[in-house]
Design a protein around this motif. Sequence first.
Motif, PDB file in Angstrom:
ATOM      1  N   ASP A  72       0.808  -1.226   0.000  1.00 45.13           N
ATOM      2  CA  ASP A  72       0.000   0.000   0.000  1.00 45.13           C
ATOM      3  C   ASP A  72       0.838   1.271   0.000  1.00 45.13           C
ATOM      4  N   VAL A  73       2.001   1.233   0.593  1.00 45.17           N
ATOM      5  CA  VAL A  73       2.789   2.463   0.735  1.00 45.17           C
ATOM      6  C   VAL A  73       3.717   2.706  -0.457  1.00 45.17           C
ATOM      7  N   ILE A  74       4.058   1.677  -1.201  1.00 48.99           N
ATOM      8  CA  ILE A  74       4.959   1.845  -2.348  1.00 48.99           C
ATOM      9  C   ILE A  74       4.197   2.557  -3.463  1.00 48.99           C
ATOM     10  N   PRO A  75       4.748   3.649  -3.989  1.00 45.76           N
ATOM     11  CA  PRO A  75       4.008   4.462  -4.961  1.00 45.76           C
ATOM     12  C   PRO A  75       4.022   3.915  -6.402  1.00 45.76           C
ATOM     13  N   PHE A  76       4.489   2.698  -6.597  1.00 47.55           N
ATOM     14  CA  PHE A  76       4.467   2.087  -7.925  1.00 47.55           C
ATOM     15  C   PHE A  76       3.907   0.679  -7.805  1.00 47.55           C
ATOM     16  N   ASP A  77       3.560   0.086  -8.940  1.00 48.03           N
ATOM     17  CA  ASP A  77       3.021  -1.271  -8.938  1.00 48.03           C
ATOM     18  C   ASP A  77       4.125  -2.238  -8.531  1.00 48.03           C
ATOM     19  N   THR A  78       3.911  -2.939  -7.443  1.00 49.26           N
ATOM     20  CA  THR A  78       4.954  -3.810  -6.911  1.00 49.26           C
ATOM     21  C   THR A  78       4.919  -5.214  -7.492  1.00 49.26           C
ATOM     22  N   GLY A  79       3.774  -5.630  -7.975  1.00 47.17           N
ATOM     23  CA  GLY A  79       3.688  -7.000  -8.464  1.00 47.17           C
ATOM     24  C   GLY A  79       3.835  -7.983  -7.318  1.00 47.17           C
ATOM     25  N   SER A  80       3.788  -9.243  -7.631  1.00 45.94           N
ATOM     26  CA  SER A  80       3.840 -10.273  -6.586  1.00 45.94           C
ATOM     27  C   SER A  80       5.272 -10.564  -6.151  1.00 45.94           C
ATOM     28  N   TRP A  81       6.240 -10.026  -6.820  1.00 45.56           N
ATOM     29  CA  TRP A  81       7.636 -10.312  -6.521  1.00 45.56           C
ATOM     30  C   TRP A  81       8.221  -9.410  -5.437  1.00 45.56           C
ATOM     31  N   PHE A  82       7.632  -8.227  -5.229  1.00 47.12           N
ATOM     32  CA  PHE A  82       8.271  -7.207  -4.408  1.00 47.12           C
ATOM     33  C   PHE A  82       8.396  -7.611  -2.938  1.00 47.12           C
ATOM     34  N   VAL A  83       7.326  -8.042  -2.331  1.00 38.34           N
ATOM     35  CA  VAL A  83       7.366  -8.370  -0.891  1.00 38.34           C
ATOM     36  C   VAL A  83       8.331  -9.525  -0.625  1.00 38.34           C
TER      37      VAL A  83
END
Length: 163
Positions: A72-83
């Motif tokens: 929610d806090v990342i200002p770009f699309d994170t996709g399923s890989w980011f977390v």
Amino acid sequence: MSVSSQIRPQTSSSSSAAPAAAPPLTAFFDRLAPRLHRYGLMLLRVGLGCVFVWFGVLKVIGQSPAAQLVVDVIPFDTGSWFVPALGWAEVALGVWLLSARAQQLLLPVLAGHLLGTFLVLLLTPQVAFDHANPLLLTMIGEFVVKNVVLLAGAVVVTTRPKG
């Protein structure tokens, strides 16, 4: 009679009186404190390392309660890989802390990571503060603000003198 004798109380003529002995508990603590300090620094480093590994693994396996907050806090699309990638980075930081190697390089990386968590306060203040009052933290706000302590601990363990 001089002025200085009026300011200072008169002392007895016997100046050979021994100073008062420290209470037994104080003397015991004074002997123990250096050892506690040395082991305390090691425990702080191990504790921080374990927390980073633990929180990172939770992100990697998809069980972190903070995963949605990160998205929610990342200002770009994170996709399923980011977390999961962030989780692996936290595991790496934790292992690096546990290794106690190249700490002067670790501090800026840890500081950057921990300071990044404060984006929650700036980008989504409605989830961090109750009634828009910066003194009334929500549970998420407390979760983020506690990173001040983690950052302080990281500074202490990565800058301690050798020896």
